[in-house]
Design an enzyme around this catalytic site. Sequence first.
Site, PDB file in Angstrom:
ATOM      1  N   CYS A 180      -7.971  25.827  51.398  1.00 39.52           N
ATOM      2  CA  CYS A 180      -6.980  26.882  51.647  1.00 39.52           C
ATOM      3  C   CYS A 180      -7.097  28.022  50.640  1.00 39.52           C
ATOM      4  CB  CYS A 180      -5.586  26.260  51.676  1.00 39.52           C
ATOM      5  SG  CYS A 180      -5.412  25.010  52.981  1.00 39.52           S
ATOM      6  N   SER A 181      -6.093  28.237  49.794  1.00 43.26           N
ATOM      7  CA  SER A 181      -6.098  29.420  48.921  1.00 43.26           C
ATOM      8  C   SER A 181      -7.138  29.381  47.811  1.00 43.26           C
ATOM      9  CB  SER A 181      -4.712  29.644  48.328  1.00 43.26           C
ATOM     10  OG  SER A 181      -3.841  30.152  49.301  1.00 43.26           O
ATOM     11  N   MET A 182      -7.799  28.261  47.624  1.00 39.20           N
ATOM     12  CA  MET A 182      -8.949  28.253  46.707  1.00 39.20           C
ATOM     13  C   MET A 182     -10.125  29.006  47.322  1.00 39.20           C
ATOM     14  SD  MET A 182      -8.491  24.431  45.018  1.00 39.20           S
ATOM     15  CE  MET A 182     -10.203  24.219  44.589  1.00 39.20           C
ATOM     16  N   TYR A 238       2.423  37.439  46.603  1.00 38.46           N
ATOM     17  CA  TYR A 238       1.315  36.661  47.154  1.00 38.46           C
ATOM     18  C   TYR A 238       1.242  36.877  48.656  1.00 38.46           C
ATOM     19  CZ  TYR A 238      -1.779  32.575  47.351  1.00 38.46           C
ATOM     20  OH  TYR A 238      -2.842  31.725  47.507  1.00 38.46           O
TER      21      TYR A 238
END
Length: 426
Positions: A96-98, A214
């Site tokens: 995901c956000s990685m 974010y």
Amino acid sequence: MNRKPCILVVFSVLLMAMTAAVAQELPAAKPESVGLSSERLERIGAAVQRNIDDQRIAGAVTLVSRHGRVAWFKAQGMADREAGKPMRPDTMFRICSMTKPITTVAAMILYEEGRFLLDDPVSKYLPEFKNPKVLVKPASGEPYSIPATREITIRDLMRHTSGITYSWNPDLGPIYRANNVGDGILQYDGTIADSVKRLAGLPLLFNPGDRWEYGLGIDVLGRLVEVVSGKPLDEFFRVRIFEPLGMKDTYFYPPDSKLERLAAAYTYYPEKGLNRFPETPITEGSFVYSADYPYHGPKKLFSGGAGLVSTAADYARFCQMILDGGKAGNTRLLSRKSVELMTNDQLGKIGPDQGFGLGFAIDGVKAPLPELGSVGELGWGGFFYTKFSIDTKEQMIVIFMGQLHPAGDLSLDQQVHELAYQAIID
């Protein structure tokens, strides 16, 4: 003769061999040779096992590297409880956000080629973002929008000051959903170009540069990479990042031959305990997410902010490149100066107590360190309970990979980080 103990012994031997094979591809070392205690590192395994035994998480892979060598790498628990499939060192995870730091590196590669400047308006390359507007919600009456005080810049996308948010935002989330904006963690019948074009026509939450929020700005950055490079984002990633770094198990959509290595996702609710993620998406207000997007559906959305699947070993390779100032062995992806820019706080007085560079959060630069670590340590996490940190001072990388959302009050990912740092003995 009882065959069960024999089977367990054989499985343990095979798992050890597999761990050694995966670690062999990454330089490995005895912990003491890189200033870590073997005995203290075992506390990581004990903490993970406690949470598996307590049925707070099905399984996890943890990795600690120091001075360019892997000192701890362990797979524990189950990748799929219902299928009886154990966690393996090469298990694949929805990160995901990685994905965001990888997309930012992709953009910085193009920046180094002179394709743009960081303070260029995004509309110079994506004209649909020209003349942005900002949402206004009066105390009474219907919301309306007004012209923004300035345009979104590429730097705004990288540091989350664009005014773009996520669909869980109560003000803009319902508008995003009504206009079919994709966020990378739900099946989506369209491309990143389709989603970003829809997003561009919607109001911003605030004037660009005013504060930190974010959001989907890194998805816009991914589309920018496509337009500037002339290549689909998955191809750019593969040719310019994954192949040079040896990241052979990182994809937006894994090939069918590797899908059996993708860990199952789980939910944890206090009243229900740990359960396999449902077959249907979960809806939380205007936010809807699923776990089957890597292998079901159109598989056309290359979400620069959330879409990738990877392994602990692959992500460690990416982290090591950052730690080594933009190079991997004899291959250089970025200049040392670009990495310095990315890993210094870009917010100043804007935004939260935590610093944020270009693609990474930065600890200890705007407020005291909350736990063990180093001032300037980089990191971020992923929606399905994954986390990484990169410490240039200690020359250390810590990676935690699970597959859980919601996670309740579980803090195992943070605890693994602290247990890695308490193992330093030099």
